[in-house]
Design an enzyme around this catalytic site. Structure first.
Site, PDB file in Angstrom:
ATOM      1  N   ASP A   1       0.817  -1.222   0.000  1.00 13.25           N
ATOM      2  CA  ASP A   1       0.000   0.000   0.000  1.00 13.25           C
ATOM      3  C   ASP A   1       0.845   1.264   0.000  1.00 13.25           C
ATOM      4  OD1 ASP A   1      -1.817  -2.057   0.562  1.00 13.25           O
ATOM      5  OD2 ASP A   1      -3.136  -0.685   1.631  1.00 13.25           O
TER       6      ASP A   1
ATOM      7  N   ARG B   1      -0.533   5.367  17.930  1.00 13.82           N
ATOM      8  CA  ARG B   1      -0.759   6.304  16.826  1.00 13.82           C
ATOM      9  C   ARG B   1      -0.295   7.733  17.123  1.00 13.82           C
ATOM     10  NH1 ARG B   1      -0.254   2.170  14.358  1.00 13.82           N
ATOM     11  NH2 ARG B   1      -1.978   1.128  13.312  1.00 13.82           N
TER      12      ARG B   1
ATOM     13  N   ASP C   1      -7.829   4.680  12.825  1.00 16.84           N
ATOM     14  CA  ASP C   1      -6.444   5.135  12.750  1.00 16.84           C
ATOM     15  C   ASP C   1      -6.287   6.453  12.011  1.00 16.84           C
ATOM     16  OD1 ASP C   1      -5.346   3.208  14.290  1.00 16.84           O
ATOM     17  OD2 ASP C   1      -4.774   1.890  12.655  1.00 16.84           O
TER      18      ASP C   1
ATOM     19  N   SER D   1      -6.074  -8.904   8.964  1.00 16.46           N
ATOM     20  CA  SER D   1      -5.198  -7.731   9.041  1.00 16.46           C
ATOM     21  C   SER D   1      -4.494  -7.738  10.394  1.00 16.46           C
ATOM     22  CB  SER D   1      -6.038  -6.462   8.891  1.00 16.46           C
ATOM     23  OG  SER D   1      -5.270  -5.328   9.200  1.00 16.46           O
TER      24      SER D   1
END
Length: 460
Positions: free
Chosen positions: A16, A95, A172, A228
């Site tokens: 990605d 994050r 996210d 994932s």
């Protein structure tokens, strides 16, 4: 084409973000690739070479592991943070740590833009997911299922819905961008998976693979897991794919940080964990004398011990920020040990009424972290209040780690509020037994009045 300026891309080295790197260059940006080492298993040097080969102007590999532990995990331990009573917030805490460093690099390099590859799991939407979205469309617009085209990720109306669902449900992207805007209000965020010119061109993984072939982007040869994963020092998460059906049990080979509790050692590890101001400062293995005192080494050692004994696994359905429910499987080995040990020493040293208030603050802290508001004024205020509550949380806790469980064995503290004489059955203490009569009478007054009035109402 003249350059549109520099953009700092949160780069992983995967398909990605590699495609996004090349695509950003096509759009006229100078790309600075940024990789955060936050404790995940990654070949960073290989990722650096790959980014440079694909045309990145510069590559920054930043080790943020220690600051992740000390500035993000420790406040979470102090707060006893649990989102919806079970999730220890491993991804949510990482994050803002990752994004903060990204902003620092952008400011240092004079970049006006930052970019990320966060999605809402667009490319993980399987046929079952398509069926659910088709049903939702019919309910919203009074259509029949037969009026819709067959499930196909390339069908425009379904792709639009998939992209819309993605843009809404991804936690996210919210966490990344709220951090960026908080720390650098003038920064501009490029989020390709929300841009029509990107998601109309790349309608699934096959389109990314084709683009990669055309532009010489190395394609992973290892088979892609049917779910994932996201890993950092604190935890690893698994979701989407075959896990989207909440009835499906986790396959045996899914877990990577923890041993199957059934196959874990039959003898426990006994650990003594010392806290000061609610933060672990030392861990000692009573059995072999192993000791760790620095934050990062201490945390990594607890990960090792907990992983060996299968501690820290949960399988939950949680509420995402937008409101939809999502199934996630998490492994948080060290965090689970520290959660239990801290809870015990806190109860031992903290005043009852202060702890009631602090528990409420802990719930608010967990919600704010989960929803991406780490850098908000309210979260800063809550963190300060929680830190104040931890000033007397000091002492040692002994725990037994065995077969997926953490057992508290004992505790000691120079600041304990526990008075052995006061609670002893053999010592009278500082009050007379008859004092309890008045205490009970006062506390029963409200109950007596309530039920007396209820009896009158019932009699009518």
């Amino acid at each position: 084409m003249s350059s549109k300026g520099s953009v700092v891309l949160a780069y992983s080295g995967g398909l990605d973000t590699s495609c996004i790197l090349v695509w950003l260059k096509e759009q006229g940006y100078d790309v600075i690739a940024y990789l955060a080492n936050i404790g995940q298993k990654e070949d960073f040097e290989e990722a650096r070479k790959k980014a440079l080969k694909l045309g990145a102007k510069k590559v920054f590999i930043e080790d943020v592991s220690r600051e992740f532990v000390e500035e993000f995990i420790w406040p979470a331990i102090q707060s006893s943070a649990l989102y919806e009573d079970r999730y220890l917030l491993g991804t949510s805490l990482a994050r803002p740590c990752i994004a903060r460093k990204q902003v620092e690099i952008a400011q240092r390099e004079g970049a006006k833009y930052v970019s990320h590859g966060a999605t809402g799991k667009v490319r993980h939407l399987g046929r079952a997911g398509q069926r659910e979205m088709r049903r939702g469309l019919c309910l919203c617009h009074g259509l029949s299922l037969s009026s819709l085209p067959p499930p196909d990720p390339r069908t425009p109306i379904l792709w639009f819905l998939t992209a819309l669902c993605s843009a809404l449900q991804g936690n996210d992207q919210v966490r990344f961008e709220l951090t960026c805007y908080s720390l650098a209000p003038q920064i501009k965020v490029i989020a390709p998976w929300r841009m029509p010119e990107f998601y109309n061109r790349f309608k699934g993984r096959s389109d990314l693979m084709e683009y990669a072939k055309q532009h010489g982007i190395p394609i992973p040869v290892t088979p892609k897991s049917p779910w994932s994963m996201d890993e950092n020092l604190m935890h690893i998460s698994y979701e989407a794919g075959i896990l989207e059906n909440p009835k499906n049990q986790a396959p045996p080979g899914l877990y990577t940080k923890t041993q199957d509790p059934a196959k874990a050692p039959n003898t426990p590890d006994i650990l003594e964990i010392e806290f000061k101001k609610g933060v672990p400062v030392k861990v000692t293995n009573v059995k072999d004398g192993t000791t760790h005192q620095t934050s990062l080494e201490l945390f990594m050692y607890l990960n090792e011990v907990a992983g060996k004994h299968g501690v820290g696994r949960i399988d939950i359905v949680e509420n995402r920020f937008i409101g939809m429910k999502s199934r996630g499987i998490y492994e948080t080995p060290a965090g689970t040990i520290l959660y239990h040990a801290h809870l015990d020493i806190e109860a031992f040293t903290m005043d009852r009424e202060v702890r009631k208030i602090k528990q409420g603050l802990g719930l608010k802290f967990a919600e704010l972290v989960y929803t991406g508001f780490w850098h908000s004024p309210e979260c800063e205020f809550v963190r300060h209040c929680i830190a104040k509550s931890q000033e007397r949380v000091e002492g040692k806790v002994q725990v037994s780690v065995l077969k997926g469980q953490v057992y508290i064995l004992g505790r000691e503290s120079p600041l304990s509020l526990y008075n052995e004489e006061l609670v002893s059955m053999n010592v009278q203490g500082d009050y007379e037994p008859i004092d309890a009569t008045g205490f009970i009478n006062i506390n029963s007054l409200r109950l007596k009045e309530y039920h007396r009035l209820q009896s009158k109402v019932t009699a009518k």
